[in-house]
Design a protein around this motif. Structure first.
Motif, PDB file in Angstrom:
ATOM      1  N   PHE A 239     -64.733 -99.744 -14.711  1.00 31.67           N
ATOM      2  CA  PHE A 239     -66.006 -99.196 -14.234  1.00 31.67           C
ATOM      3  C   PHE A 239     -66.242 -97.746 -14.663  1.00 31.67           C
ATOM      4  N   TYR A 240     -65.189 -96.927 -14.740  1.00 34.12           N
ATOM      5  CA  TYR A 240     -65.381 -95.505 -15.043  1.00 34.12           C
ATOM      6  C   TYR A 240     -65.056 -95.135 -16.482  1.00 34.12           C
ATOM      7  N   ASP A 241     -64.230 -95.952 -17.152  1.00 36.70           N
ATOM      8  CA  ASP A 241     -63.825 -95.620 -18.520  1.00 36.70           C
ATOM      9  C   ASP A 241     -63.855 -96.852 -19.423  1.00 36.70           C
ATOM     10  N   PRO A 242     -64.963 -97.614 -19.426  1.00 34.29           N
ATOM     11  CA  PRO A 242     -65.026 -98.816 -20.281  1.00 34.29           C
ATOM     12  C   PRO A 242     -65.011 -98.413 -21.751  1.00 34.29           C
ATOM     13  N   ARG A 243     -64.362 -99.232 -22.586  1.00 36.31           N
ATOM     14  CA  ARG A 243     -64.242 -98.883 -24.003  1.00 36.31           C
ATOM     15  C   ARG A 243     -64.883 -99.903 -24.935  1.00 36.31           C
ATOM     16  N   HIS A 244     -65.116-101.135 -24.471  1.00 32.98           N
ATOM     17  CA  HIS A 244     -65.678-102.155 -25.357  1.00 32.98           C
ATOM     18  C   HIS A 244     -67.209-102.142 -25.263  1.00 32.98           C
ATOM     19  N   PRO A 245     -67.910-102.220 -26.406  1.00 33.35           N
ATOM     20  CA  PRO A 245     -69.383-102.213 -26.365  1.00 33.35           C
ATOM     21  C   PRO A 245     -69.971-103.331 -25.498  1.00 33.35           C
ATOM     22  N   TYR A 246     -69.276-104.475 -25.398  1.00 28.49           N
ATOM     23  CA  TYR A 246     -69.780-105.557 -24.539  1.00 28.49           C
ATOM     24  C   TYR A 246     -69.705-105.144 -23.065  1.00 28.49           C
TER      25      TYR A 246
ATOM     26  N   ASP B 285     -68.983 -92.941 -28.790  1.00 23.80           N
ATOM     27  CA  ASP B 285     -69.006 -92.779 -27.332  1.00 23.80           C
ATOM     28  C   ASP B 285     -69.968 -93.778 -26.715  1.00 23.80           C
ATOM     29  N   MET B 286     -69.736 -94.092 -25.443  1.00 23.15           N
ATOM     30  CA  MET B 286     -70.653 -94.990 -24.739  1.00 23.15           C
ATOM     31  C   MET B 286     -72.042 -94.357 -24.669  1.00 23.15           C
ATOM     32  N   PRO B 287     -73.111 -95.181 -24.532  1.00 24.98           N
ATOM     33  CA  PRO B 287     -74.468 -94.640 -24.443  1.00 24.98           C
ATOM     34  C   PRO B 287     -74.577 -93.598 -23.330  1.00 24.98           C
ATOM     35  N   GLU B 288     -75.357 -92.551 -23.588  1.00 26.43           N
ATOM     36  CA  GLU B 288     -75.488 -91.438 -22.635  1.00 26.43           C
ATOM     37  C   GLU B 288     -76.027 -91.892 -21.286  1.00 26.43           C
ATOM     38  N   ALA B 289     -76.980 -92.840 -21.308  1.00 29.77           N
ATOM     39  CA  ALA B 289     -77.567 -93.327 -20.049  1.00 29.77           C
ATOM     40  C   ALA B 289     -76.493 -93.987 -19.178  1.00 29.77           C
TER      41      ALA B 289
ATOM     42  N   ARG C   3     -73.217 -93.316 -19.368  1.00 31.95           N
ATOM     43  CA  ARG C   3     -72.311 -92.257 -18.930  1.00 31.95           C
ATOM     44  C   ARG C   3     -72.837 -91.582 -17.662  1.00 31.95           C
ATOM     45  N   LYS C   4     -74.142 -91.297 -17.642  1.00 29.19           N
ATOM     46  CA  LYS C   4     -74.750 -90.653 -16.465  1.00 29.19           C
ATOM     47  C   LYS C   4     -74.650 -91.569 -15.246  1.00 29.19           C
ATOM     48  N   ARG C   5     -74.894 -92.849 -15.464  1.00 31.10           N
ATOM     49  CA  ARG C   5     -74.841 -93.813 -14.359  1.00 31.10           C
ATOM     50  C   ARG C   5     -73.426 -93.905 -13.790  1.00 31.10           C
ATOM     51  N   LEU C   6     -72.416 -93.956 -14.664  1.00 27.84           N
ATOM     52  CA  LEU C   6     -71.028 -94.051 -14.204  1.00 27.84           C
ATOM     53  C   LEU C   6     -70.589 -92.775 -13.491  1.00 27.84           C
ATOM     54  N   ASP C   7     -71.062 -91.617 -13.994  1.00 29.21           N
ATOM     55  CA  ASP C   7     -70.750 -90.348 -13.324  1.00 29.21           C
ATOM     56  C   ASP C   7     -71.327 -90.334 -11.914  1.00 29.21           C
ATOM     57  N   LYS C   8     -72.545 -90.884 -11.787  1.00 29.89           N
ATOM     58  CA  LYS C   8     -73.209 -90.949 -10.475  1.00 29.89           C
ATOM     59  C   LYS C   8     -72.414 -91.863  -9.530  1.00 29.89           C
ATOM     60  N   MET C   9     -71.948 -93.000 -10.077  1.00 25.68           N
ATOM     61  CA  MET C   9     -71.139 -93.933  -9.296  1.00 25.68           C
ATOM     62  C   MET C   9     -69.851 -93.257  -8.824  1.00 25.68           C
ATOM     63  N   LYS C  10     -69.258 -92.463  -9.721  1.00 29.34           N
ATOM     64  CA  LYS C  10     -67.991 -91.806  -9.396  1.00 29.34           C
ATOM     65  C   LYS C  10     -68.180 -90.802  -8.257  1.00 29.34           C
ATOM     66  N   GLN C  11     -69.297 -90.097  -8.301  1.00 27.87           N
ATOM     67  CA  GLN C  11     -69.587 -89.115  -7.247  1.00 27.87           C
ATOM     68  C   GLN C  11     -69.745 -89.797  -5.891  1.00 27.87           C
ATOM     69  N   LYS C  12     -70.291 -91.013  -5.915  1.00 32.41           N
ATOM     70  CA  LYS C  12     -70.474 -91.758  -4.664  1.00 32.41           C
ATOM     71  C   LYS C  12     -69.196 -92.433  -4.199  1.00 32.41           C
TER      72      LYS C  12
ATOM     73  N   LEU D 244     -72.658-104.911 -20.261  1.00 31.24           N
ATOM     74  CA  LEU D 244     -72.627-105.526 -18.925  1.00 31.24           C
ATOM     75  C   LEU D 244     -72.915-104.498 -17.837  1.00 31.24           C
ATOM     76  N   LEU D 245     -72.278-103.344 -17.934  1.00 28.09           N
ATOM     77  CA  LEU D 245     -72.478-102.295 -16.922  1.00 28.09           C
ATOM     78  C   LEU D 245     -73.892-101.724 -16.979  1.00 28.09           C
ATOM     79  N   SER D 246     -74.445-101.623 -18.187  1.00 25.25           N
ATOM     80  CA  SER D 246     -75.810-101.097 -18.336  1.00 25.25           C
ATOM     81  C   SER D 246     -76.852-102.046 -17.775  1.00 25.25           C
ATOM     82  N   SER D 247     -76.543-103.356 -17.772  1.00 25.07           N
ATOM     83  CA  SER D 247     -77.533-104.348 -17.333  1.00 25.07           C
ATOM     84  C   SER D 247     -77.459-104.630 -15.830  1.00 25.07           C
ATOM     85  N   MET D 248     -76.579-103.917 -15.111  1.00 23.68           N
ATOM     86  CA  MET D 248     -76.525-104.071 -13.656  1.00 23.68           C
ATOM     87  C   MET D 248     -77.755-103.443 -13.011  1.00 23.68           C
ATOM     88  N   PRO D 249     -78.350-104.093 -12.011  1.00 23.98           N
ATOM     89  CA  PRO D 249     -79.467-103.475 -11.288  1.00 23.98           C
ATOM     90  C   PRO D 249     -79.007-102.182 -10.608  1.00 23.98           C
ATOM     91  N   ASP D 250     -79.867-101.165 -10.644  1.00 25.95           N
ATOM     92  CA  ASP D 250     -79.523 -99.866 -10.057  1.00 25.95           C
ATOM     93  C   ASP D 250     -80.753 -99.299  -9.353  1.00 25.95           C
TER      94      ASP D 250
END
Length: 373
Positions: free
Chosen positions: A258-265, A344-348, A350-359, A269-275
């Motif tokens: 969830f915080y350090d994914p490395r595979h483009p797939y 690097d993973m897409p910037e959008a 990265r921001k979403r995962l950083d937000k998740m980490k803060q929560k 998957l993480l980008s397509s999660m509802p937020d």
């Protein structure tokens, strides 16, 4: 990571195919998987990625046109009488041995739709009692008493009355609790949950997930979740295996995936999660479609959908690369090769995962999470 982990299931180089009118479909391609006592692993991926086929092979429940072409599924346990460690390769067992020793007794499964798992012509009580009477030769009185205990364990009120009910007399959430009670009736060591909450509404879904977690702690069960819902994964898993086109393409702890994914797939998957917090008007979707596994897959199966694909992806299937400074994180992508260009993973994302980490998400200790809700 826990010390002295006791491995209960070891899958190595598993290849499964199905004979169809359109040719041979290579549904599972070289899967490696480990499950340890008391832990939960999740297998995630799109429909058709091979998640359910892999676990049905563990149960010896492949369709008649399916076959295990190569590989092993080793089940490890300690003999209940002598305490001696034992190992059996499930792939080598006969149908009779699977029926008497593995299914229900050592490994049990909770399926997606409880109505297809329950016999509409039998009372709930009889369906819970039957496995105990078959596997452990319990008397009707003993099986009845244990069935009442199980109904109470899974949160069914007025258990004596429910024993006389038929499946159609119960709600979807109650039916799924009954299926869990049946799965637990012979005290298995491994519980496989194949999309156990897909057919249920969100509030019942949360209760079923909490129920499985509570039972897991009480009985020290090892659990495998099959799901496409990353929100479910965040709530329950210790380790995650991401599957694509019959292969595991990334594996690691819940935090690593969830915080350090490395595979483009996995990024997709993480980008397509509802937020709920996103500023985007549209939900992200991974472009393209999975490959047809009736045809030979040349190179990396994800390459045609991968904007970061390299030339080698079209020619050679990537091996599993170990992520530096981690004992558990591995990725099947040529981007992990030391000589590959840095991507690097897409910037959008990265921001979403950083937000998740803060929560503090994912918080799979049973507390509330916003993921996928």
């Amino acid at each position: 990571m826990k010390e002295n982990r006791e491995r209960i299931l070891k899958i190595r180089d598993l290849n499964i195919s199905f004979k169809t009118t359109g040719g041979k479909v290579h549904a599972v391609r070289g899967v490696n998987l480990d499950l340890y006592k008391g832990e939960t692993i999740a297998i995630v991926g799109e429909s058709g990625s091979g998640k359910s086929v892999t676990t049905k092979a563990v149960m010896g429940l492949l369709a008649n046109n399916g076959s295990i072409d190569s590989g092993s599924i080793e089940y490890h346990w300690n003999d209940e009488y002598t305490g001696e460690p034992k190992t059996v390769d499930i792939c080598q067992l006969s149908e009779k041995e699977l029926q008497s020793e593995i299914r229900g007794r050592k490994i049990a499964m909770v399926f997606q739709d409880p109505m297809t798992s329950l016999n509409p012509t039998m009372t709930i009580g009889k369906q819970i009692m039957e496995p105990m009477m078959y596997h452990y030769k319990k008397s009707k009185q003993e099986a009845y008493a244990k069935a009442l205990e199980l109904l109470e364990l899974v949160g069914i009120t007025d258990a004596k009355k429910r024993m006389k009910n038929y499946p159609h007399q119960l709600s979807g959430g109650m039916r799924q609790r009954i299926v869990i009670a049946i799965a637990l009736s012979c005290d298995p060591y491994v519980l496989i949950c194949d999309e156990p909450t897909t057919a249920l509404d969100v509030t019942i879904q949360a209760k079923i997930l909490e129920l499985i977690q509570d039972i897991q702690k009480k009985k020290e069960l090892s659990v495998i979740y099959i799901t496409h819902d990353l929100g479910v994964v965040a709530k329950v898993a210790d380790y995650v295996n991401v599957m694509y086109a019959g292969k595991i393409v990334e594996t690691g702890t819940i935090d690593e995936i969830f915080y350090d994914p490395r595979h483009p797939y996995t990024w997709g998957l993480l980008s397509s999660m509802p937020d709920l917090d996103t500023d985007d008007d549209e939900l992200y979707t991974i472009p393209g479609t999975p490959p047809n596994l009736a045809h030979e897959v040349k190179g990396d199966a994800f390459a045609p959908r991968n904007e970061f694909a390299l030339n080698i992806d079209l020619r050679e299937d990537p091996p599993m690369f170990k992520v530096p400074d981690s004992d558990s994180h591995q990725v099947a992508s040529w981007l992990m090769h030391p000589n590959a260009p840095k991507v690097d993973m897409p910037e959008a994302l990265r921001k979403r995962l950083d937000k998740m980490k803060q929560k503090g998400e994912p918080n799979h200790d049973g507390s509330t999470t916003h993921l996928g809700s």
